[in-house]
Design a protein around this motif. Structure first.
Motif, PDB file in Angstrom:
ATOM      1  N   THR A 128      10.161  13.354  -3.596  1.00 54.49           N
ATOM      2  CA  THR A 128       9.010  12.456  -3.532  1.00 54.49           C
ATOM      3  C   THR A 128       7.792  13.186  -2.969  1.00 54.49           C
ATOM      4  OG1 THR A 128       9.615  11.705  -1.319  1.00 54.49           O
ATOM      5  CG2 THR A 128      10.432  10.400  -3.180  1.00 54.49           C
ATOM      6  N   GLY A 129       6.659  12.545  -3.118  1.00 59.22           N
ATOM      7  CA  GLY A 129       5.411  13.034  -2.552  1.00 59.22           C
ATOM      8  C   GLY A 129       4.567  11.830  -2.195  1.00 59.22           C
ATOM      9  N   PHE A 130       3.425  12.062  -1.595  1.00 62.56           N
ATOM     10  CA  PHE A 130       2.571  10.980  -1.138  1.00 62.56           C
ATOM     11  C   PHE A 130       1.137  11.207  -1.589  1.00 62.56           C
ATOM     12  CE2 PHE A 130       6.140  11.500   1.666  1.00 62.56           C
ATOM     13  CZ  PHE A 130       6.652  10.221   1.692  1.00 62.56           C
ATOM     14  N   LEU A 131       0.541  10.187  -2.160  1.00 66.13           N
ATOM     15  CA  LEU A 131      -0.847  10.231  -2.589  1.00 66.13           C
ATOM     16  C   LEU A 131      -1.730  10.168  -1.353  1.00 66.13           C
ATOM     17  CD1 LEU A 131      -2.749  10.146  -5.077  1.00 66.13           C
ATOM     18  CD2 LEU A 131      -2.703   7.658  -4.855  1.00 66.13           C
ATOM     19  N   ASP A 152       0.832  -1.201   0.000  1.00 67.38           N
ATOM     20  CA  ASP A 152       0.000   0.000   0.000  1.00 67.38           C
ATOM     21  C   ASP A 152       0.869   1.253   0.000  1.00 67.38           C
ATOM     22  OD1 ASP A 152      -2.319  -1.467   0.033  1.00 67.38           O
ATOM     23  OD2 ASP A 152      -2.708  -1.176   2.166  1.00 67.38           O
ATOM     24  N   LEU A 153       1.918   1.254   0.797  1.00 72.11           N
ATOM     25  CA  LEU A 153       2.800   2.414   0.848  1.00 72.11           C
ATOM     26  C   LEU A 153       3.508   2.638  -0.476  1.00 72.11           C
ATOM     27  CD1 LEU A 153       4.353   2.014   4.405  1.00 72.11           C
ATOM     28  CD2 LEU A 153       2.632   3.665   3.656  1.00 72.11           C
ATOM     29  N   LEU A 154       3.955   1.572  -1.109  1.00 66.17           N
ATOM     30  CA  LEU A 154       4.650   1.711  -2.382  1.00 66.17           C
ATOM     31  C   LEU A 154       3.748   2.302  -3.459  1.00 66.17           C
ATOM     32  CD1 LEU A 154       6.720  -1.590  -2.482  1.00 66.17           C
ATOM     33  CD2 LEU A 154       7.536   0.730  -2.018  1.00 66.17           C
ATOM     34  N   THR A 155       2.478   1.993  -3.451  1.00 63.81           N
ATOM     35  CA  THR A 155       1.564   2.541  -4.450  1.00 63.81           C
ATOM     36  C   THR A 155       1.154   3.965  -4.119  1.00 63.81           C
ATOM     37  OG1 THR A 155      -0.381   1.610  -3.367  1.00 63.81           O
ATOM     38  CG2 THR A 155       0.653   0.275  -5.078  1.00 63.81           C
ATOM     39  N   ALA A 156       1.454   4.447  -2.916  1.00 64.68           N
ATOM     40  CA  ALA A 156       1.074   5.794  -2.507  1.00 64.68           C
ATOM     41  C   ALA A 156       2.228   6.788  -2.607  1.00 64.68           C
ATOM     42  CB  ALA A 156       0.540   5.770  -1.085  1.00 64.68           C
ATOM     43  N   VAL A 157       3.410   6.359  -3.019  1.00 64.00           N
ATOM     44  CA  VAL A 157       4.574   7.235  -3.117  1.00 64.00           C
ATOM     45  C   VAL A 157       4.752   7.691  -4.557  1.00 64.00           C
ATOM     46  CG1 VAL A 157       7.081   7.405  -2.822  1.00 64.00           C
ATOM     47  CG2 VAL A 157       5.714   6.132  -1.162  1.00 64.00           C
ATOM     48  N   ALA A 158       4.912   9.004  -4.744  1.00 66.07           N
ATOM     49  CA  ALA A 158       5.150   9.578  -6.068  1.00 66.07           C
ATOM     50  C   ALA A 158       6.583  10.082  -6.128  1.00 66.07           C
ATOM     51  CB  ALA A 158       4.194  10.742  -6.319  1.00 66.07           C
ATOM     52  N   VAL A 174      -1.639  14.792  -4.491  1.00 66.65           N
ATOM     53  CA  VAL A 174      -0.313  14.376  -4.043  1.00 66.65           C
ATOM     54  C   VAL A 174       0.257  15.506  -3.192  1.00 66.65           C
ATOM     55  CG1 VAL A 174       2.037  13.784  -4.759  1.00 66.65           C
ATOM     56  CG2 VAL A 174       0.087  12.970  -6.093  1.00 66.65           C
ATOM     57  N   VAL A 175       0.777  15.173  -2.028  1.00 65.57           N
ATOM     58  CA  VAL A 175       1.369  16.155  -1.126  1.00 65.57           C
ATOM     59  C   VAL A 175       2.880  16.022  -1.192  1.00 65.57           C
ATOM     60  CG1 VAL A 175       1.574  16.880   1.280  1.00 65.57           C
ATOM     61  CG2 VAL A 175      -0.627  16.098   0.408  1.00 65.57           C
ATOM     62  N   THR A 176       3.555  17.149  -1.355  1.00 62.56           N
ATOM     63  CA  THR A 176       5.016  17.195  -1.344  1.00 62.56           C
ATOM     64  C   THR A 176       5.430  18.543  -0.770  1.00 62.56           C
ATOM     65  OG1 THR A 176       7.013  16.760  -2.634  1.00 62.56           O
ATOM     66  CG2 THR A 176       5.314  18.112  -3.697  1.00 62.56           C
ATOM     67  N   CYS A 177       6.717  18.798  -0.714  1.00 59.03           N
ATOM     68  CA  CYS A 177       7.238  20.064  -0.199  1.00 59.03           C
ATOM     69  C   CYS A 177       7.537  21.025  -1.344  1.00 59.03           C
ATOM     70  CB  CYS A 177       8.521  19.814   0.599  1.00 59.03           C
ATOM     71  SG  CYS A 177       8.226  18.871   2.095  1.00 59.03           S
TER      72      CYS A 177
END
Length: 56
Positions: A33-36, A15-21, A42-45
């Motif tokens: 990187t960012g997170f779905l 699940d984590l691997l599919t949520a990482v951009a 997608v949230v990133t800095c």
């Protein structure tokens, strides 16, 4: 969450691997990187967005 084949996943790791951009710059290098967090969000800095060649 679902895995790559849209089948239910069997664990937290998948699940984590599919949520990482991963964001790439114009030169192809990884900018960060960012997170779905939702279907289309997608949230990133800001520094990742800037390194990818855009502004925050």
């Amino acid at each position: 969450m679902t895995g790559a084949g849209n089948e239910p996943s069997d664990g937290i790791t998948s699940d984590l691997l599919t949520a990482v951009a991963r964001f790439h710059g114009q030169d192809g290098a990884v900018a960060g990187t960012g997170f779905l967090v939702a279907e289309n969000i997608v949230v990133t800095c800001a520094h990742v967005v800037e390194a990818a060649g855009s502004g925050p």
